[in-house]
Design an enzyme around this catalytic site. Structure first.
Site, PDB file in Angstrom:
ATOM      1  N   LYS A  28       0.814  -1.216   0.000  1.00 39.80           N
ATOM      2  CA  LYS A  28       0.000   0.000   0.000  1.00 39.80           C
ATOM      3  C   LYS A  28       0.851   1.271   0.000  1.00 39.80           C
ATOM      4  O   LYS A  28       0.489   2.263  -0.596  1.00 39.80           O
ATOM      5  CB  LYS A  28      -0.973   0.001   1.179  1.00 39.80           C
ATOM      6  CG  LYS A  28      -0.322   0.076   2.533  1.00 39.80           C
ATOM      7  CD  LYS A  28      -1.353  -0.012   3.645  1.00 39.80           C
ATOM      8  CE  LYS A  28      -0.698  -0.150   4.995  1.00 39.80           C
ATOM      9  NZ  LYS A  28      -0.093   1.067   5.507  1.00 39.80           N
ATOM     10  N   THR A  29       2.028   1.224   0.680  1.00 40.19           N
ATOM     11  CA  THR A  29       2.867   2.436   0.708  1.00 40.19           C
ATOM     12  C   THR A  29       3.344   2.773  -0.705  1.00 40.19           C
ATOM     13  O   THR A  29       3.412   3.941  -1.087  1.00 40.19           O
ATOM     14  CB  THR A  29       4.066   2.242   1.662  1.00 40.19           C
ATOM     15  OG1 THR A  29       3.566   1.699   2.885  1.00 40.19           O
ATOM     16  CG2 THR A  29       4.749   3.550   1.961  1.00 40.19           C
ATOM     17  N   ASP A 214      -3.813   7.075   5.051  1.00 44.27           N
ATOM     18  CA  ASP A 214      -3.317   5.704   5.228  1.00 44.27           C
ATOM     19  C   ASP A 214      -3.943   5.114   6.500  1.00 44.27           C
ATOM     20  O   ASP A 214      -4.338   5.866   7.396  1.00 44.27           O
ATOM     21  CB  ASP A 214      -1.787   5.766   5.365  1.00 44.27           C
ATOM     22  CG  ASP A 214      -1.161   4.386   5.310  1.00 44.27           C
ATOM     23  OD1 ASP A 214      -1.843   3.432   4.895  1.00 44.27           O
ATOM     24  OD2 ASP A 214       0.010   4.256   5.679  1.00 44.27           O
ATOM     25  N   GLU A 215      -4.007   3.791   6.588  1.00 44.40           N
ATOM     26  CA  GLU A 215      -4.542   3.105   7.785  1.00 44.40           C
ATOM     27  C   GLU A 215      -5.925   3.658   8.148  1.00 44.40           C
ATOM     28  O   GLU A 215      -6.216   3.931   9.304  1.00 44.40           O
ATOM     29  CB  GLU A 215      -3.592   3.274   8.996  1.00 44.40           C
ATOM     30  CG  GLU A 215      -2.182   2.760   8.776  1.00 44.40           C
ATOM     31  CD  GLU A 215      -2.072   1.243   8.735  1.00 44.40           C
ATOM     32  OE1 GLU A 215      -3.112   0.562   8.699  1.00 44.40           O
ATOM     33  OE2 GLU A 215      -0.943   0.736   8.715  1.00 44.40           O
ATOM     34  N   GLN A 245      -7.685  -5.494   9.655  1.00 43.06           N
ATOM     35  CA  GLN A 245      -6.597  -5.131  10.568  1.00 43.06           C
ATOM     36  C   GLN A 245      -7.003  -3.991  11.500  1.00 43.06           C
ATOM     37  O   GLN A 245      -6.161  -3.274  12.018  1.00 43.06           O
ATOM     38  CB  GLN A 245      -5.350  -4.730   9.772  1.00 43.06           C
ATOM     39  CG  GLN A 245      -4.753  -5.894   9.002  1.00 43.06           C
ATOM     40  CD  GLN A 245      -3.410  -5.532   8.378  1.00 43.06           C
ATOM     41  OE1 GLN A 245      -2.420  -5.357   9.076  1.00 43.06           O
ATOM     42  NE2 GLN A 245      -3.388  -5.401   7.064  1.00 43.06           N
ATOM     43  N   ARG A 602       2.159 -11.268  10.000  1.00 45.23           N
ATOM     44  CA  ARG A 602       3.496 -10.662  10.180  1.00 45.23           C
ATOM     45  C   ARG A 602       4.570 -11.611   9.653  1.00 45.23           C
ATOM     46  O   ARG A 602       5.687 -11.218   9.390  1.00 45.23           O
ATOM     47  CB  ARG A 602       3.827 -10.392  11.661  1.00 45.23           C
ATOM     48  CG  ARG A 602       2.959  -9.420  12.427  1.00 45.23           C
ATOM     49  CD  ARG A 602       2.681  -8.143  11.728  1.00 45.23           C
ATOM     50  NE  ARG A 602       1.447  -8.211  10.980  1.00 45.23           N
ATOM     51  CZ  ARG A 602       1.122  -7.399   9.992  1.00 45.23           C
ATOM     52  NH1 ARG A 602       1.933  -6.455   9.628  1.00 45.23           N
ATOM     53  NH2 ARG A 602      -0.010  -7.529   9.341  1.00 45.23           N
TER      54      ARG A 602
END
Length: 675
Positions: A28-29, A214-215, A245, A602
């Protein structure tokens, strides 16, 4: 690396509102940085009209670096990349007049907030720590839901709620009187201002013509309202998030904001990023199957082209000491055989208390480790001392900072003097600092006490004057003037500790000088701006640190979000721990399942779960059940490795006979093949 079709679509769609559902590890970044570059290079946007907002300093720093690499520093100049709270602060700094504030406001951190509320609420809460904590989170929730003191009083029913609402009002009055803001005000005030003031709203909609968030699943009510007010009816924005998430409901985060988006912006384009570049297919399959047990508004399934990967291991230990022994033993062997780095391993747990046993064993085995969520640079006492001095220099109204420094280092200004000064300041309706110069104070204080106090405040006042002309010189004079180094040697546990603490003060001074004088990338800042930035960074950075040493990483599942590790141990997979007992009682299993999902995703290469047959809790031995989440995983992808049981002689006999028989069969087989 080229963009995949989903990423390409997300970067190219700029004509309307856009939601990018970005699964764990889906890049996503890259999408956000490429989209910023696309807006500037292909769509005619100027960098200064684009803002990108995220939740932590670390994430915003990373994004700044990535954008500078993609665009080059020159093209990226003027671009606003920050946390939500820094964006709020920026609006307040420019609109303080419309908010009815003075320009030199201060920021309260959680310690200041606790100290003030303890003082203000003594008649009702009697310094009860648990009640104070409860009050702080209640006020925070009110602010996040855009409820002011009058609104809270209207909502409060009798009893504790009414007392809390009254305390909120006292607290709010005190903050306004002292020109101080707390952390939640940084979102609350700009949101209310944009709601109520059309002129200001239009000004900011002109300033920010494209907004990226973001997020997004971590936004609370006020943050979502702020986004809506900034984008207005033009609705040129991209939010990136993952409902699977969303693990911060206790901080007011509302995954429902993803649903609201569709209602508030019917033209919303939803783009899914489902290819994961982090984990093996087996890890992702387990994560997908687990999270499918939660209800979803938007369905998505992660996939990977990194191959099937190893089976997931489940280790059952006798108790928590044995669990730590097993994990440490496995980790040492794995590290030795595979010649890995220690930083490739993470031990993740639900609650901080679980880390102690692991720490002990890692220490005994001389394995370097780091616990995330330790003391941040800005939380160190020596840094807080110097910042408190600077807070008074930039805002003499800041009583809490004044109280911290007035006797640090010691200068014979005791509690009795301060109480009299406080009473006088109350009568005169002034700050403690300004009240110290009043003639009338001489009638209330003994001559000697007055002399000590005024010697200090006159000296401080000369620095205030100097700081307006030469801020760097003022800060240098301050550190020398209080002879802080001697004080550190006097008050620290050892000369070594004092030396380390002085080194921290020098680091702070170096950073401040750079910010005051400006660098290639950033304009020079005023002393007030620097102090505000540092106070905010302390509040944002608790538990963030850029440590790239070779250490095993220990952290809670909450802290692990956004990170990735080749080898992960997810410990304490038991009912009551994960899912947590309070969530079981409140029937809030969905968020706990998302937490397990975050933990699983993770892992890049190998994932090991552990659980105990017995665990000490609150002083008694419990026999926990395995976590329901373990049972929801695809069992074909798991290897349950039971402890070797003590076998009876008959079992051993049967076992050895069957082993011998097996060997014999293998020999027969190979004879046949070779015959």
């Amino acid at each position: 690396m080229r963009l995949n079709p989903g990423q390409q679509h997300a970067v190219g769609y700029v004509t309307g509102p856009c939601l990018v559902l970005a699964g764990a590890g889906s890049g996503k970044t890259r999408v956000i940085t490429n989209k910023i570059a696309h807006l500037i290079r292909e769509c005619g946007y100027q960098a200064r009209h684009i803002a990108a907002v995220t939740f932590t300093n670390k994430a915003s720093r990373e994004m700044k670096e990535r954008v500078a690499q993609t665009l080059g520093r020159k093209e990226a100049r003027g671009l606003f990349i920050s946390t939500f709270h820094t964006l709020g602060l920026e609006i307040i700094k420019r609109e303080y007049a419309a908010l009815g504030m003075k320009s030199n406001f201060s920021l309260f951190d959680d310690q200041d907030q606790m100290a003030l509320l303890k003082e203000l609420t003594r008649p009702w809460l009697e310094e009860d720590k648990a009640l104070l904590q409860q009050l702080i989170s209640t006020i925070s929730n009110w602010k996040n839901d855009l409820i002011d003191p009058a609104g809270a009083a209207g909502l409060a029913r009798a009893g504790q709620e009414a007392i809390f609402a009254h305390c909120y009002q006292l607290y709010d009055q005190h903050l306004r009187a002292c020109n101080v803001l707390d952390f939640d005000d940084l979102i609350l005030l700009p949101t209310l201002l944009l709601q109520r003031n059309e002129q200001v709203r239009e000004r900011w909609q002109q300033r920010i013509r494209y907004l990226l968030v973001d997020e997004y699943q971590d936004t609370n009510t006020s943050q979502y309202q702020l986004v809506k007010l900034l984008v207005g009816s033009r609705a040129r924005f991209t939010v990136v998030g993952d409902d699977d998430q969303s693990i911060y409901s206790w901080r007011g985060a509302r995954p429902q904001n993803l649903v609201l988006l569709k209602q508030d912006f019917p033209a919303l384009e939803v783009i899914k990023l489902e290819q994961n570049y982090r984990s093996s297919q087996r890890i992702l399959r387990s994560a997908n199957i687990l999270i499918a047990n939660n209800p979803h508004v938007f369905e998505k399934k992660l996939f990977s082209e990194l191959g099937e990967g190893s089976l997931l291991k489940v280790i059952t230990a006798n108790n928590e000491d044995h669990e730590a022994e097993r994990v440490t033993g496995e980790l040492i062997a794995h590290h030795f055989i595979n010649k890995t780095h220690y930083r490739d391993y993470a031990i993740l747990y639900r609650g901080n208390h679980q880390s102690r046993v692991f720490e002990k064993l890692l220490m005994q085995n001389r394995i370097p480790y780091r616990i995330s969520g330790g003391t941040s640079f800005f939380s160190r006492p020596e840094i807080k001392d110097i910042l408190a001095y600077l807070r008074v220099l930039t805002n003499p109204e800041d009583d809490s900072a004044f109280l911290r420094i007035v006797n640090t280092p010691r200068r014979e200004i005791g509690p009795a003097t301060l109480q009299k000064l406080g009473e006088w300041a109350g009568i005169r309706n002034k700050s403690l600092f300004h009240a110290s110069f009043d003639l009338g104070l001489g009638e209330r204080l003994p001559a000697r006490s007055l002399e000590h106090l005024q010697r200090f405040t006159h000296w401080l006042n000369s620095l205030v004057t100097l700081s307006e002309r030469e801020p760097v010189a003022a800060v240098r004079d301050l550190i020398h003037g209080i002879d802080y180094e001697s004080w550190l040697y006097e008050s620290s546990a050892s000369p070594k500790a004092a030396e380390m603490r002085m080194k921290n003060v020098n680091t702070l001074f170096r950073w401040m000088t750079e910010m005051l004088e400006g660098t290639d990338l950033d304009e020079p800042m005023t002393l007030t701006q620097v102090v505000t930035r540092f106070t905010l960074r302390d509040m944002m950075e608790r538990g963030e640190s850029d440590d790239d040493q070779d250490q095993v990483q220990l952290m809670t599942l909450h802290a692990s979000k956004g990170l990735e590790f080749p080898y992960v141990y997810l410990v304490g997979m038991e009912e009551g721990l994960l899912p947590h007992q309070s969530s079981i009682d409140e029937q809030n299993i969905e968020e706990e399942r998302r937490l397990a999902y975050v933990g699983i995703t993770r892992a890049q290469k190998e994932l090991t779960f552990t659980l105990c047959r017995e665990r000490r809790q609150y002083g008694e031995q419990m026999r926990p059940e395995p976590s329901r989440f373990l049972l929801e995983l695809p069992q074909d992808d798991l290897v349950w490795e039971g402890e070797r049981k003590k076998m009876s002689s008959e079992e051993r006999m049967v076992n050895s006979q069957s082993r011998v028989a097996g060997l014999r069969a293998m020999l027969e087989q190979s004879k046949k093949q070779n015959g």
